[in-house]
Design a protein around this motif. Sequence first.
Motif, PDB file in Angstrom:
ATOM      1  N   THR A  51      60.697  72.762  12.634  1.00 52.86           N
ATOM      2  CA  THR A  51      60.209  71.990  11.491  1.00 52.86           C
ATOM      3  C   THR A  51      61.083  70.762  11.274  1.00 52.86           C
ATOM      4  N   GLN A  52      62.400  70.943  11.363  1.00 50.45           N
ATOM      5  CA  GLN A  52      63.326  69.821  11.232  1.00 50.45           C
ATOM      6  C   GLN A  52      63.095  68.817  12.362  1.00 50.45           C
ATOM      7  N   LEU A  53      62.945  69.310  13.583  1.00 52.48           N
ATOM      8  CA  LEU A  53      62.708  68.435  14.726  1.00 52.48           C
ATOM      9  C   LEU A  53      61.430  67.625  14.529  1.00 52.48           C
ATOM     10  N   LEU A  54      60.370  68.257  14.053  1.00 53.32           N
ATOM     11  CA  LEU A  54      59.113  67.557  13.825  1.00 53.32           C
ATOM     12  C   LEU A  54      59.305  66.413  12.831  1.00 53.32           C
ATOM     13  N   PHE A 112      60.550  71.166  28.595  1.00 50.27           N
ATOM     14  CA  PHE A 112      59.938  69.843  28.512  1.00 50.27           C
ATOM     15  C   PHE A 112      60.521  69.060  27.341  1.00 50.27           C
ATOM     16  N   LEU A 113      60.635  69.711  26.187  1.00 51.39           N
ATOM     17  CA  LEU A 113      61.195  69.020  25.025  1.00 51.39           C
ATOM     18  C   LEU A 113      62.627  68.563  25.269  1.00 51.39           C
ATOM     19  N   ALA A 114      63.440  69.416  25.877  1.00 43.66           N
ATOM     20  CA  ALA A 114      64.821  69.023  26.164  1.00 43.66           C
ATOM     21  C   ALA A 114      64.851  67.799  27.070  1.00 43.66           C
ATOM     22  N   SER A 115      64.004  67.785  28.089  1.00 45.56           N
ATOM     23  CA  SER A 115      63.938  66.629  28.997  1.00 45.56           C
ATOM     24  C   SER A 115      63.428  65.393  28.263  1.00 45.56           C
ATOM     25  N   ALA A 116      62.424  65.569  27.421  1.00 43.17           N
ATOM     26  CA  ALA A 116      61.864  64.441  26.674  1.00 43.17           C
ATOM     27  C   ALA A 116      62.898  63.850  25.715  1.00 43.17           C
ATOM     28  N   VAL A 117      63.707  64.687  25.104  1.00 45.01           N
ATOM     29  CA  VAL A 117      64.738  64.187  24.190  1.00 45.01           C
ATOM     30  C   VAL A 117      65.782  63.382  24.960  1.00 45.01           C
ATOM     31  N   ARG A 118      66.121  63.818  26.163  1.00 45.48           N
ATOM     32  CA  ARG A 118      67.056  63.019  26.979  1.00 45.48           C
ATOM     33  C   ARG A 118      66.454  61.664  27.310  1.00 45.48           C
ATOM     34  N   GLU A 141      70.973  51.636  13.072  1.00 51.04           N
ATOM     35  CA  GLU A 141      69.850  52.566  13.165  1.00 51.04           C
ATOM     36  C   GLU A 141      69.755  53.141  14.574  1.00 51.04           C
ATOM     37  N   LEU A 142      69.930  52.309  15.565  1.00 46.83           N
ATOM     38  CA  LEU A 142      69.881  52.801  16.949  1.00 46.83           C
ATOM     39  C   LEU A 142      71.025  53.775  17.224  1.00 46.83           C
ATOM     40  N   ASP A 143      72.210  53.490  16.699  1.00 47.76           N
ATOM     41  CA  ASP A 143      73.336  54.425  16.851  1.00 47.76           C
ATOM     42  C   ASP A 143      73.007  55.769  16.202  1.00 47.76           C
ATOM     43  N   ARG A 144      72.392  55.729  15.036  1.00 46.10           N
ATOM     44  CA  ARG A 144      72.006  56.962  14.343  1.00 46.10           C
ATOM     45  C   ARG A 144      70.978  57.747  15.160  1.00 46.10           C
ATOM     46  N   LEU A 145      70.007  57.041  15.719  1.00 48.07           N
ATOM     47  CA  LEU A 145      68.974  57.704  16.518  1.00 48.07           C
ATOM     48  C   LEU A 145      69.570  58.327  17.784  1.00 48.07           C
ATOM     49  N   ILE A 146      70.536  57.668  18.381  1.00 45.47           N
ATOM     50  CA  ILE A 146      71.206  58.216  19.571  1.00 45.47           C
ATOM     51  C   ILE A 146      71.953  59.490  19.198  1.00 45.47           C
ATOM     52  N   SER A 147      72.687  59.459  18.093  1.00 44.85           N
ATOM     53  CA  SER A 147      73.421  60.656  17.645  1.00 44.85           C
ATOM     54  C   SER A 147      72.465  61.795  17.317  1.00 44.85           C
ATOM     55  N   GLN A 148      71.370  61.467  16.672  1.00 43.70           N
ATOM     56  CA  GLN A 148      70.375  62.484  16.329  1.00 43.70           C
ATOM     57  C   GLN A 148      69.796  63.102  17.600  1.00 43.70           C
ATOM     58  N   ALA A 149      69.492  62.278  18.593  1.00 44.16           N
ATOM     59  CA  ALA A 149      68.956  62.787  19.865  1.00 44.16           C
ATOM     60  C   ALA A 149      69.979  63.694  20.551  1.00 44.16           C
ATOM     61  N   ASN A 150      71.250  63.350  20.471  1.00 43.96           N
ATOM     62  CA  ASN A 150      72.284  64.210  21.063  1.00 43.96           C
ATOM     63  C   ASN A 150      72.294  65.585  20.411  1.00 43.96           C
ATOM     64  N   ARG A 151      72.192  65.617  19.082  1.00 43.96           N
ATOM     65  CA  ARG A 151      72.171  66.889  18.369  1.00 43.96           C
ATOM     66  C   ARG A 151      70.921  67.688  18.712  1.00 43.96           C
ATOM     67  N   GLN A 152      69.778  67.011  18.789  1.00 44.37           N
ATOM     68  CA  GLN A 152      68.526  67.678  19.156  1.00 44.37           C
ATOM     69  C   GLN A 152      68.631  68.272  20.561  1.00 44.37           C
TER      70      GLN A 152
END
Length: 180
Positions: A51-54, A112-118, A141-152
């Motif tokens: 739900t958080q990921l969505l 697939f999701l793990a690969s897509a997040v990378r 904002e881009l730095d935040r999105l990169i950090s968020q993707a790393n956590r995901q």
Amino acid sequence: MTQSSPAGGPRNPELLAVYCNDHLAASIGGIELVKRMLGEHRATDYEGPLTQLLGELREENSSLETQIRALGLPVRRYKQAALWLGEKLSRAKLNGRLLHRSPLSDLVEFEFLASAVRCKRSGFETLREVAQIEPRLDKAELDRLISQANRQYEWLTHTRREVAAKVFGGVPEAPEEAAD
């Protein structure tokens, strides 16, 4: 031959538009996949994180569209529609079961999701590089999105290992942990 935008910004703005729209369209596929996965994982340990990921994927989609518009690039809705349809068609894949969902489906979806997040993270990193020469892009904002993707990616990697162990057996630990 490379081309600069009229304002002296990034080279090949038409290629940047294609690149950004491809990532924007892919985000629609990810959103649709997570929505489907939520339907399969209601009342499980995965429901909350999915739900958080969505929510994060929806917010990232909006943020990416904002960045594209800030650059004055067109948003190509037909690409988004094509990825939406592709995700729906992917549900018909053969998975060794005709009438029921296979346990393998969970593993494939998390992989697939793990690969897509990378891939998504790479897209944000590329835009972050462009932001070095393009002030209309929001570096923070881009730095935040990169950090968020790393956590995901960390969560998805752990979950993928857990699901693999449920499907095939074994212990869901990282390869470096298994080597100790």
